[in-house]
Scaffold this active site. Sequence first.
Site, PDB file in Angstrom:
ATOM      1  N   ALA A  66     -60.371 -28.644 -34.233  1.00 42.28           N
ATOM      2  CA  ALA A  66     -59.582 -29.856 -34.461  1.00 42.28           C
ATOM      3  C   ALA A  66     -58.130 -29.594 -34.088  1.00 42.28           C
ATOM      4  O   ALA A  66     -57.629 -28.483 -34.310  1.00 42.28           O
ATOM      5  CB  ALA A  66     -59.676 -30.248 -35.928  1.00 42.28           C
ATOM      6  N   GLY A 111     -64.248 -26.770 -34.653  1.00 44.02           N
ATOM      7  CA  GLY A 111     -64.880 -27.706 -33.716  1.00 44.02           C
ATOM      8  C   GLY A 111     -65.147 -27.092 -32.350  1.00 44.02           C
ATOM      9  O   GLY A 111     -66.035 -27.546 -31.625  1.00 44.02           O
ATOM     10  N   GLU A 114     -68.365 -25.523 -32.794  1.00 39.57           N
ATOM     11  CA  GLU A 114     -69.356 -26.597 -32.949  1.00 39.57           C
ATOM     12  C   GLU A 114     -69.697 -27.226 -31.596  1.00 39.57           C
ATOM     13  O   GLU A 114     -70.845 -27.583 -31.329  1.00 39.57           O
ATOM     14  CB  GLU A 114     -68.825 -27.658 -33.919  1.00 39.57           C
ATOM     15  CG  GLU A 114     -68.721 -27.114 -35.341  1.00 39.57           C
ATOM     16  CD  GLU A 114     -68.141 -28.125 -36.299  1.00 39.57           C
ATOM     17  OE1 GLU A 114     -66.935 -28.419 -36.164  1.00 39.57           O
ATOM     18  OE2 GLU A 114     -68.875 -28.628 -37.157  1.00 39.57           O
ATOM     19  N   GLU A 134     -63.336 -23.593 -41.441  1.00 40.12           N
ATOM     20  CA  GLU A 134     -62.870 -24.823 -42.080  1.00 40.12           C
ATOM     21  C   GLU A 134     -62.606 -24.719 -43.576  1.00 40.12           C
ATOM     22  O   GLU A 134     -61.663 -25.333 -44.084  1.00 40.12           O
ATOM     23  CB  GLU A 134     -63.864 -25.969 -41.820  1.00 40.12           C
ATOM     24  CG  GLU A 134     -63.779 -26.570 -40.422  1.00 40.12           C
ATOM     25  CD  GLU A 134     -64.648 -25.857 -39.394  1.00 40.12           C
ATOM     26  OE1 GLU A 134     -65.109 -24.729 -39.679  1.00 40.12           O
ATOM     27  OE2 GLU A 134     -64.857 -26.432 -38.316  1.00 40.12           O
TER      28      GLU A 134
HETATM   29  N1  COA Z   1     -54.568 -27.380 -33.274  1.00 44.43           N
HETATM   30  C1  COA Z   1     -53.343 -27.558 -32.765  1.00 44.43           C
HETATM   31  N2  COA Z   1     -52.587 -26.570 -32.276  1.00 44.43           N
HETATM   32  C2  COA Z   1     -53.128 -25.344 -32.269  1.00 44.43           C
HETATM   33  C3  COA Z   1     -54.409 -25.070 -32.763  1.00 44.43           C
HETATM   34  C4  COA Z   1     -55.155 -26.168 -33.291  1.00 44.43           C
HETATM   35  N3  COA Z   1     -56.394 -26.025 -33.766  1.00 44.43           N
HETATM   36  N4  COA Z   1     -54.659 -23.748 -32.638  1.00 44.43           N
HETATM   37  C5  COA Z   1     -53.563 -23.206 -32.063  1.00 44.43           C
HETATM   38  N5  COA Z   1     -52.629 -24.169 -31.849  1.00 44.43           N
HETATM   39  C6  COA Z   1     -51.295 -24.009 -31.287  1.00 44.43           C
HETATM   40  C7  COA Z   1     -50.405 -23.178 -32.214  1.00 44.43           C
HETATM   41  O1  COA Z   1     -49.888 -23.998 -33.254  1.00 44.43           O
HETATM   42  C8  COA Z   1     -49.370 -22.690 -31.267  1.00 44.43           C
HETATM   43  O2  COA Z   1     -48.433 -23.689 -31.003  1.00 44.43           O
HETATM   44  P1  COA Z   1     -46.854 -23.439 -31.258  1.00 44.43           P
HETATM   45  O3  COA Z   1     -46.512 -22.301 -30.348  1.00 44.43           O
HETATM   46  O4  COA Z   1     -46.252 -24.740 -30.875  1.00 44.43           O
HETATM   47  O5  COA Z   1     -46.715 -23.085 -32.685  1.00 44.43           O
HETATM   48  C9  COA Z   1     -50.158 -22.466 -29.979  1.00 44.43           C
HETATM   49  O6  COA Z   1     -51.364 -23.231 -30.098  1.00 44.43           O
HETATM   50  C10 COA Z   1     -50.560 -21.017 -29.792  1.00 44.43           C
HETATM   51  O7  COA Z   1     -51.226 -20.570 -30.972  1.00 44.43           O
HETATM   52  P2  COA Z   1     -51.020 -19.099 -31.534  1.00 44.43           P
HETATM   53  O8  COA Z   1     -51.643 -19.070 -32.905  1.00 44.43           O
HETATM   54  O9  COA Z   1     -49.597 -18.707 -31.441  1.00 44.43           O
HETATM   55  O10 COA Z   1     -51.893 -18.269 -30.481  1.00 44.43           O
HETATM   56  P3  COA Z   1     -52.718 -16.933 -30.704  1.00 44.43           P
HETATM   57  O11 COA Z   1     -53.165 -16.516 -29.348  1.00 44.43           O
HETATM   58  O12 COA Z   1     -51.980 -15.974 -31.552  1.00 44.43           O
HETATM   59  O13 COA Z   1     -54.017 -17.399 -31.576  1.00 44.43           O
HETATM   60  C11 COA Z   1     -55.889 -18.808 -32.151  1.00 44.43           C
HETATM   61  C12 COA Z   1     -54.945 -18.306 -31.030  1.00 44.43           C
HETATM   62  C13 COA Z   1     -56.769 -19.909 -31.560  1.00 44.43           C
HETATM   63  C14 COA Z   1     -56.766 -17.637 -32.633  1.00 44.43           C
HETATM   64  C15 COA Z   1     -55.048 -19.321 -33.331  1.00 44.43           C
HETATM   65  O14 COA Z   1     -54.107 -20.245 -32.813  1.00 44.43           O
HETATM   66  C16 COA Z   1     -55.828 -20.010 -34.408  1.00 44.43           C
HETATM   67  O15 COA Z   1     -56.462 -19.366 -35.227  1.00 44.43           O
HETATM   68  N6  COA Z   1     -55.774 -21.377 -34.423  1.00 44.43           N
HETATM   69  C17 COA Z   1     -56.367 -22.167 -35.483  1.00 44.43           C
HETATM   70  C18 COA Z   1     -57.842 -22.331 -35.217  1.00 44.43           C
HETATM   71  C19 COA Z   1     -58.548 -22.994 -36.375  1.00 44.43           C
HETATM   72  O16 COA Z   1     -58.409 -22.649 -37.525  1.00 44.43           O
HETATM   73  N7  COA Z   1     -59.360 -23.988 -36.031  1.00 44.43           N
HETATM   74  C20 COA Z   1     -60.208 -24.644 -36.970  1.00 44.43           C
HETATM   75  C21 COA Z   1     -59.766 -26.022 -37.178  1.00 44.43           C
HETATM   76  S1  COA Z   1     -60.738 -26.763 -38.450  1.00 44.43           S
END
Ligand code: COA
Length: 261
Positions: A66, A111, A114, A134
């Site tokens: 998401a 997602g 998913e 989640e």
């Molecule tokens: N929605 C919106 N923005 C997201 C995102 C999401 N699900 N996941 C990452 N981003 C954004 C971050 O906020 C960041 O933006 P910013 O630089 O403006 O703050 C950018 O993407 C890079 O993310 P970052 O965390 O710095 O990169 P990373 O390489 O260290 O880690 C992930 C990548 C995907 C592992 C990590 O971002 C993460 O765990 N994201 C959340 C995923 C999650 O929990 N999804 C489940 C949703 S229910």
Amino acid sequence: MSEAGVAWQRRGSIALVTLDRPERMNALSRALVARFGEIGREVAADEAVRLVIVTGSGDKAFCAGADLKERAAMSQEEVRALLLAYETELGWLETCPVPTLAAINGAALGGGLELALLCDFRIAAQHAVLGLPETSLGVIPGAGGTQRLAKLLGEMRAKELILRAARLTAPEALMLGLVNQLMPKSDSFLHEVMAWAEPILAGAPLAVRAALRAVRGAATRELREGLALERDAYEVCLRSEDRLEALAAFNEKRKPVYQGR
Ligand code: COA
């Protein structure tokens, strides 16, 4: 790339769908989900398509689930509507008459995983992380994850992964049977994925579809019903020109040339 952050193109007989919102780790915005549904209808109308591959741009994320920034500004009603849209606009991957494959080029979380679970095959790059985190965010998987993970891995593992909000490494995901295959992290990841899929494209097109329909049907049928489905699917092949071509090619010691008829 479209403004919605997802686009598709046909490469030979492969429909390649690419999520492309690098600044949000290819997260599923409302616009992306809506466009994904349209893409499903476009792909369905293209008779040359024999395999669908879904992937993400870059090598960081397949899809981070998401869009948590968009979600923060959404009302409860809007979230409910989006959960329904997951089913109507992403669900075509699961019912698509040709095989679907998630090429997991990086993180597949929430997602994102998913979405991959809707596909027939999952191939992950060695550095990918996969999980349904989640509950750590105050919700539960809402795009089918609780059901599809339980069906794929069994209730025990699904409870473990979902309730512990686990983030698996790609080798862990392979060991659990969550992905079919790992590929090294490299610029040719997608190329390697396509090479893995070559035997699917080399099969007789009607037979590949028929086998897919029969195997997919096993999950929701009793054995007797499933065997009837298998006979029904076999019938399509039995009447095909490609079956005769396969027999002729075998006897003439040459490769068959299939027409999809
Ligand atoms: N929605 C919106 N923005 C997201 C995102 C999401 N699900 N996941 C990452 N981003 C954004 C971050 O906020 C960041 O933006 P910013 O630089 O403006 O703050 C950018 O993407 C890079 O993310 P970052 O965390 O710095 O990169 P990373 O390489 O260290 O880690 C992930 C990548 C995907 C592992 C990590 O971002 C993460 O765990 N994201 C959340 C995923 C999650 O929990 N999804 C489940 C949703 S229910």
